[in-house]
Scaffold this motif. Structure first.
Motif: not given
Ligand code: 1PW
Ligand code: ADP
Ligand code: CA
Length: 467
Positions: A252-253, A379-383, A433-437
């Motif tokens: 997770i970043a 945040f970003q997640f990669t398995s 890839e997630v971003r809060v608006h």
């Protein structure tokens, strides 16, 4: 003996546990002129309430929850709307995505709001229709993860008729159709943060409540096969998923949310008129003013965490629901422009059970060595599976993870990825890839009101509002 003249006033009466009820009082007098003057004055006062909706578009999912959506609307909600002179166009959905597709076709601008009768999944559908439509009409490309999305000013009202109803419960304080209808009628407005989820420069979904990988993803996936069980399916699948005790490896970043005043371990939670959310609203307004000089978000620091996780939950709001009245992150804010990222690392079944039980009592669910929580703006997640193929998590946008799983030999697919639960619907990719608006949309709600110490005196005094 004398002829009496009368008029009836309908008003909101606040009851216990954030419940609202409609009450009425009739006034009599002998003087017809005086009576008419009162009626006229009250009508003028009501006319001045500009935030109250006059025309609503209603979508009903007849198959949500216990399949009572249509009955709930017709028996409990429609009579109140007509009492308040609200006109409605009602659509009973015939298939999944009906409401969403419909919102791209109708003239949405003639409505003061959209009402959805159903659960979190149904709300999600209506929200996607509305936000998607606004972006389309404004020429914004949703596939661009960095795009500044256009705020949606058409409010959504939720009449709870689903299985979890977490969005309604977390924004009103109770899942109760009559209470929600009354919040719509008095024209409440609660801004709400929305997260955008992308994979590989491709838009996947928006999320307002829970984005969960591992535990909540697995529960959802299993429970979809058990829809016939109704809301009970989550208990069944929850128990099954708990016993399977799968963990998932990944990276997770995240970018910490430095702009907000709060932290996920705060004792105070988000309530009506929350000053932390107000502060974010001011910051947002300033950003809009000097948008030319906007600082590059991407430049800010990223923190990276690798590990084995039983659950990864990103929540934009507390996610309080009848099952867990304080929610997954009790101090999360509805409209502060951040999400709480909760990481539950590999631990014993017993410890995981202790963690889950704390969602139902007063103990702090973050006070475990295997649980971490961060307030983030993206945040970003990669398995691990995808990572073995591709190396740098910071560059996920450039890569093609989707390919990997499909091409992978069947033998390894047992130790594979979990799925993301995005507000009650599954996502196809594990790398996201997630971003809060901040405050991208608005609800007919006012957040959870502070509990009043003296409820008896309360209901007699100022708590009443004219309908
Ligand atoms: C002893 C075990 C105690 C277990 C307590 C666990 C806490 C439960 C917290 C649930 C938080 C749910 C967040 C909301 C999710 C909804 O979006 C989603 C879909 O809801 P819907 O079916 O559309 O109403 N529901 C689920 C269970 O994934
Ligand atoms: N008429 C319909 N037939 C089948 N599915 C539908 C229909 N209308 C909506 N849906 C879908 O049903 C899903 C679940 O609905 P929801 O109201 O959230 O109930 P629940 O809380 O029980 O999951 C939503 O994702 C929505 O897209
Ligand atoms: Ca938030």
């Amino acid at each position: 003996m004398t002829k009496l003249h009368a008029f009836t006033v309908y008003y909101v009466k606040k009851a216990r546990n954030h419940r609202w009820r409609c009450s009425d009082v009739t006034f009599w007098c002998v003087d017809e002129h005086l009576c008419n003057q009162w009626i006229q004055a009250l009508k003028e006062l009501l006319e001045m309430q500009k935030s109250r909706p006059k025309q609503l578009l209603v979508y009903i999912n007849p198959y949500g929850g216990k399949r009572q959506g249509k009955r709930i609307y017709e028996q409990k909600v429609a009579p109140l709307f007509s009492l308040a002179s609200i006109s409605t166009d009602v659509v009973i959905t015939e298939h999944a995505n009906h409401a969403k597709d419909n919102l791209f076709e109708v003239n949405i601008y003639k409505y003061d709001g959209v009402v959805c009768v159903g659960g979190d999944g149904m709300f999600s559908e209506v929200m996607h229709g509305l936000i998607g439509r606004i972006q389309k009409d404004s020429g914004i490309d949703q596939n661009n993860p960095k795009a500044s999305l256009v705020q949606c000013n058409i409010r959504i009202g939720i009449i709870p008729a689903g299985s979890t109803d977490c969005i309604c419960y977390s924004t009103v304080g109770i899942s109760d159709p009559v209470t929600s209808a009354l919040h719509i009628i008095v024209g409440d407005c609660q801004p709400l943060d929305v997260s955008s989820v992308h994979h590989n420069n491709m838009f996947l979904k928006y999320s307002v409540s829970l984005l969960g990988y591992g535990f909540y993803g697995d529960i959802l996936k299993d429970s979809e096969k058990k829809r016939w069980m109704g809301p009970m399916r989550y208990d069944y699948s929850g128990f099954k998923t708990f016993l399977s005790h799968h963990y998932y490896e990944g990276t997770i970043a995240y970018q910490p949310a430095k702009h907000t005043l709060g932290s996920p371990r705060d004792k105070d939670s988000c309530r009506t008129g929350c000053y932390i959310c107000k502060k974010s609203e001011q910051q947002l307004a300033e950003q809009h003013k000097d948008c030319g000089l906007k600082h590059e978000e991407g430049e800010e620091e990223w923190k990276v965490i690798k590990g084995k996780f039983l659950a990864i939950n990103a929540v934009n709001m507390s996610c309080a629901c009848p099952r867990s009245p304080k929610g997954l992150s009790p101090a999360a804010h509805l409209a502060d422009g951040s999400a709480d990222l909760i990481l539950v690392r590999k631990c014993s079944r017993f410890d995981f059970l202790r963690y889950l039980v704390r969602h139902t009592n007063q103990d702090d669910q973050f006070d475990f060595p295997f649980v971490d929580v961060y307030r983030v703006k993206s945040f970003q997640f990669t398995s691990k599976l995808s990572e073995d193929n591709e190396s740098n998590v910071m560059d996920i946008g450039k890569k093609r993870f989707g390919q990997f799983c499909r091409d992978h030999p069947a033998c390894c697919c047992n130790i594979v990825n979990s799925t993301w639960n995005c507000d009650g619907e599954t996502l196809d990719s594990s790398a996201i890839e997630v971003r809060v608006h901040c405050q991208l949309m608005k609800l007919f709600a006012r957040g959870i009101e502070e509990n009043c110490k003296d409820e008896a005196a309360y209901s007699q005094n100022s708590a009443e509002q004219l309908l």
